[in-house]
Scaffold this motif. Structure first.
Motif, PDB file in Angstrom:
ATOM      1  N   TRP A   8    -104.953  -3.951  14.125  1.00  0.00           N
ATOM      2  CA  TRP A   8    -105.035  -2.957  14.966  1.00  0.00           C
ATOM      3  C   TRP A   8    -104.826  -1.539  14.164  1.00  0.00           C
ATOM      4  O   TRP A   8    -103.447  -1.584  13.817  1.00  0.00           O
ATOM      5  CB  TRP A   8    -104.276  -2.905  16.232  1.00  0.00           C
ATOM      6  CG  TRP A   8    -104.250  -1.826  17.383  1.00  0.00           C
ATOM      7  CD1 TRP A   8    -103.517  -0.776  17.345  1.00  0.00           C
ATOM      8  CD2 TRP A   8    -105.274  -2.052  18.250  1.00  0.00           C
ATOM      9  NE1 TRP A   8    -103.992  -0.032  18.385  1.00  0.00           N
ATOM     10  CE2 TRP A   8    -105.023  -0.808  18.790  1.00  0.00           C
ATOM     11  CE3 TRP A   8    -106.240  -2.823  18.566  1.00  0.00           C
ATOM     12  CZ2 TRP A   8    -105.841  -0.496  20.087  1.00  0.00           C
ATOM     13  CZ3 TRP A   8    -107.033  -2.352  19.638  1.00  0.00           C
ATOM     14  CH2 TRP A   8    -106.845  -1.240  20.295  1.00  0.00           C
ATOM     15  N   GLN A  10    -104.329   2.351  14.514  1.00  0.00           N
ATOM     16  CA  GLN A  10    -104.145   3.527  15.444  1.00  0.00           C
ATOM     17  C   GLN A  10    -103.083   4.620  14.823  1.00  0.00           C
ATOM     18  O   GLN A  10    -102.124   4.300  14.815  1.00  0.00           O
ATOM     19  CB  GLN A  10    -103.788   3.135  16.956  1.00  0.00           C
ATOM     20  CG  GLN A  10    -103.498   4.192  17.863  1.00  0.00           C
ATOM     21  CD  GLN A  10    -103.077   3.647  19.270  1.00  0.00           C
ATOM     22  OE1 GLN A  10    -103.355   2.497  19.533  1.00  0.00           O
ATOM     23  NE2 GLN A  10    -102.603   4.496  20.226  1.00  0.00           N
ATOM     24  N   GLN A  16    -107.612   6.823  20.193  1.00  0.00           N
ATOM     25  CA  GLN A  16    -107.908   5.559  20.582  1.00  0.00           C
ATOM     26  C   GLN A  16    -107.715   4.551  19.293  1.00  0.00           C
ATOM     27  O   GLN A  16    -108.135   4.812  18.257  1.00  0.00           O
ATOM     28  CB  GLN A  16    -109.414   5.439  20.776  1.00  0.00           C
ATOM     29  CG  GLN A  16    -109.672   4.260  21.278  1.00  0.00           C
ATOM     30  CD  GLN A  16    -111.136   4.360  21.540  1.00  0.00           C
ATOM     31  OE1 GLN A  16    -111.859   5.470  21.716  1.00  0.00           O
ATOM     32  NE2 GLN A  16    -111.740   2.943  22.233  1.00  0.00           N
ATOM     33  N   HIS A  18    -108.426   0.750  17.240  1.00  0.00           N
ATOM     34  CA  HIS A  18    -109.423  -0.072  16.971  1.00  0.00           C
ATOM     35  C   HIS A  18    -109.007  -1.191  15.972  1.00  0.00           C
ATOM     36  O   HIS A  18    -107.944  -1.112  15.387  1.00  0.00           O
ATOM     37  CB  HIS A  18    -110.551   0.702  16.345  1.00  0.00           C
ATOM     38  CG  HIS A  18    -110.264   1.184  15.020  1.00  0.00           C
ATOM     39  ND1 HIS A  18    -109.677   2.514  14.787  1.00  0.00           N
ATOM     40  CD2 HIS A  18    -110.690   0.737  13.803  1.00  0.00           C
ATOM     41  CE1 HIS A  18    -109.694   2.683  13.591  1.00  0.00           C
ATOM     42  NE2 HIS A  18    -110.232   1.377  12.933  1.00  0.00           N
ATOM     43  N   GLU A  20    -109.536  -3.302  12.826  1.00  0.00           N
ATOM     44  CA  GLU A  20    -110.237  -3.131  11.367  1.00  0.00           C
ATOM     45  C   GLU A  20    -110.163  -4.314  10.657  1.00  0.00           C
ATOM     46  O   GLU A  20    -108.906  -4.822  10.879  1.00  0.00           O
ATOM     47  CB  GLU A  20    -109.657  -2.115  10.810  1.00  0.00           C
ATOM     48  CG  GLU A  20    -110.781  -1.343   9.897  1.00  0.00           C
ATOM     49  CD  GLU A  20    -110.272   0.025   9.618  1.00  0.00           C
ATOM     50  OE1 GLU A  20    -109.897   0.806  10.339  1.00  0.00           O
ATOM     51  OE2 GLU A  20    -110.485   0.253   8.107  1.00  0.00           O
ATOM     52  N   GLU A 100    -102.273  -7.726  16.281  1.00  0.00           N
ATOM     53  CA  GLU A 100    -102.059  -6.344  17.252  1.00  0.00           C
ATOM     54  C   GLU A 100    -100.757  -5.803  17.450  1.00  0.00           C
ATOM     55  O   GLU A 100     -99.991  -6.918  17.465  1.00  0.00           O
ATOM     56  CB  GLU A 100    -103.035  -6.718  18.575  1.00  0.00           C
ATOM     57  CG  GLU A 100    -104.347  -6.835  18.543  1.00  0.00           C
ATOM     58  CD  GLU A 100    -104.789  -7.304  19.854  1.00  0.00           C
ATOM     59  OE1 GLU A 100    -105.287  -6.489  20.621  1.00  0.00           O
ATOM     60  OE2 GLU A 100    -104.864  -8.554  19.990  1.00  0.00           O
TER      61      GLU A 100
ATOM     62  N   SER B   3    -110.178   8.529  25.843  1.00  0.00           N
ATOM     63  CA  SER B   3    -110.709   7.190  25.862  1.00  0.00           C
ATOM     64  C   SER B   3    -110.063   6.112  26.822  1.00  0.00           C
ATOM     65  O   SER B   3    -108.972   6.392  27.244  1.00  0.00           O
ATOM     66  CB  SER B   3    -110.649   6.612  24.583  1.00  0.00           C
ATOM     67  OG  SER B   3    -109.671   5.985  24.217  1.00  0.00           O
ATOM     68  N   THR B   5    -109.288   3.233  26.154  1.00  0.00           N
ATOM     69  CA  THR B   5    -108.415   1.995  25.751  1.00  0.00           C
ATOM     70  C   THR B   5    -107.023   2.449  25.009  1.00  0.00           C
ATOM     71  O   THR B   5    -106.203   2.000  24.725  1.00  0.00           O
ATOM     72  CB  THR B   5    -109.185   1.211  24.658  1.00  0.00           C
ATOM     73  OG1 THR B   5    -109.833   2.257  23.608  1.00  0.00           O
ATOM     74  CG2 THR B   5    -110.262   0.105  25.021  1.00  0.00           C
TER      75      THR B   5
END
Lengths: 249, 241
Positions: A8, A10, A16, A18, A20, A100, B3, B5
């Motif tokens: 994760w 960020q 936001q 994501h 990777e 995560e 967003s 999320t």
């Protein structure tokens, strides 16, 4: 051994995040999960990329600083073991491992795998301390604590405050954490003196930021300190006791 | 923050942004435990009554009539029955209100990343849904066998509960629906009883082990006992003489 890590990313609480994917070619079975992340960061730094931010301190399971969700499981696939004690040998060559941050509405992401766990501090601040005037130090054996009470209190005092119970909980509840502290202090001579006041304050604070308990039991399986599941019952026990007793102690 | 999320609550604003919930979560849990215990007790008494169907029509109908005049002459007429019904409806309203409120709070506290259950107990993760289906069943069941309206079998006779029961369960879809609901009730009860001991603060090792076993046993007894009746009707073992 080769592993694909989906990590994760960020950059800040406001953007936001994501997942990777990164590839590690030289993971070894005896590496801990944190060493695996170290390895990844070496790789990223050598490639002039931003390393993954994650927390760790003692790396021997006593500080409660580390903590990530591995494939959706707080700390990793082994029950009751902190991330620093989980090893790469749990995975097979070629596996994809999703890493995560701890997940709960009460845990907002600060950066990458680091979450804001100050909600737990606020529960402790509300009453998870002993604030009675105990006077000058008495003889060590003036206040007797039975062996059983001491052992039981230690079982609950073992909580390292990592927050895995909350990430494990489908309701984002902090019952195991709060119950462990309430139970630990309720068994100790000085802790007992504020038992009612503490229950009211800590449970109200807990409800501010965390969810209700549904007795599912995921928390106790994730807990790296092996806090017994009965801690979730302690929360309502102490609250009902305070309600019926209507006193500070 | 735009967003879906991204984490919804900014770091610094969180404590002020989420006031302590009212009614308090612990109080709602205690309400659920107390009303739920009442329902479990009711279900067990109801089962005992149901099983009289195997003794015979006369005995079953006599028992049903006795229920209507319970505690006569201390409480005249159907006074006790109506008082009991009022308590049950009130408890049901409280139970459902608490359940939905806690469910909403749980979803909100979980945030944008729902936990995939790692394990463990199917009954605990389905409480909300089994509860909703059981609620629908209660409404159906009262219309069918108490009031004799809408969903009841033809020829409903308030004075002959035995025949009403046989006629209702002779309808295959009703028997299947009833059977499935009993299985769900067993799930709901097994996790429910386990929750009661937690919500009321049972921390003792022995107590918790005993309640864990009792929860399973009660659930199985309720399911098997009640399930046997539609099966017996469908198999022709029970019939209107």
């Amino acid at each position: 051994m080769r592993l694909i890590l989906e990590v994760w990313r960020q950059a800040s609480p406001q953007v936001q995040g994501h997942l990777e994917a990164y590839e590690i070619d030289d993971a070894r079975e005896e590496m801990s999960l944190l060493e695996l992340l170290d390895r990844l960061n070496h790789q990223l730094i050598e490639a002039d990329q931003e390393p993954v931010a994650f927390e760790s301190d003692c790396r021997e399971g006593i500080c409660g600083t580390c903590g990530v969700d591995i494939d959706g499981i707080p700390h990793g696939p082994e029950d009751n073991v902190p991330a620093c004690g989980q090893h790469v040998r749990s995975f097979n060559d070629g596996d994809t491992v999703r890493i995560e941050p701890f997940r709960a509405a009460g845990f907002s992401v600060i950066r990458d795998l680091i979450v804001d766990r100050t909600g737990l501090d606020r529960i402790i601040q509300a009453g998870g301390t002993v604030a009675v005037d105990a006077g000058t130090a008495t003889d060590a054996d003036a206040l007797l604590v039975t062996h059983e009470a001491a052992e039981a209190a230690l079982d609950f005092a073992a909580c390292i405050g990592c927050g895995a119970c909350i990430s494990a909980c489908p309701n984002g509840a902090a019952y195991l954490f709060t119950g462990a502290k309430l139970q630990h202090l309720a068994l100790m001579p000085h802790g007992k003196m504020e038992r009612g006041r503490r229950a009211r304050a800590m449970i109200t604070q807990m409800e501010h930021e965390f969810g209700p308990c549904s007795q599912i039991g995921e928390c106790a399986l994730a807990c790296p300190a092996n806090v017994p599941l009965s801690a979730i019952a302690t929360v309502n026990k102490e609250r009902l006791r305070a309600l019926l007793r209507r006193k500070d102690n | 923050m735009s967003s879906p999320t991204a984490d919804p609550i900014p770091l610094a604003a969180r404590p002020a942004a989420t006031p302590a919930p009212f009614p308090p979560t612990w109080a709602l849990k205690v309400i659920m435990a107390l009303t739920g215990s009442l329902f479990v007790a009711f279900v067990l008494f109801h089962l005992a009554g149901n099983l009289k169907v195997y003794i015979g029509a006369e005995d079953f109908n006599h028992y049903a009539e006795w229920l209507r005049h319970l505690l006569n002459p201390l409480i005249p007429g159907s006074g006790f029955l109506w008082a009991f019904r009022a308590v049950m409806v009130g408890s049901l309203v409280l139970h459902v209100y608490s359940g939905i409120t806690l469910w909403v709070r749980g979803r909100r506290s979980r945030g944008n990343h729902p936990r995939k259950f790692i394990a463990r107990r199917l009954s605990s993760r389905t409480m909300f849904w089994t509860g909703l289906i059981v609620l629908c069943f209660i409404i159906f069941h009262i219309l069918d066998l108490t009031m004799g309206k809408l969903v009841a079998a033809d020829g409903f006779d308030p004075a002959d509960p035995y025949s009403n029961l046989i006629h209702s369960f002779s309808r295959a879809p009703v028997a299947v629906f009833y059977g499935l609901t009993m299985a769900l009730i067993a799930f709901h009860i097994s996790h429910g009883i386990w929750s009661v001991i937690n919500d009321l603060g049972g921390t003792g090792k022995r107590l918790r082990s005993v309640v864990f076993i009792v929860a399973g046993v009660v659930a199985v007894v309720v399911a098997i006992g009640n399930l046997s009746i539609p099966i017996a009707v469908q198999a022709g073992i029970l019939a209107v003489s």
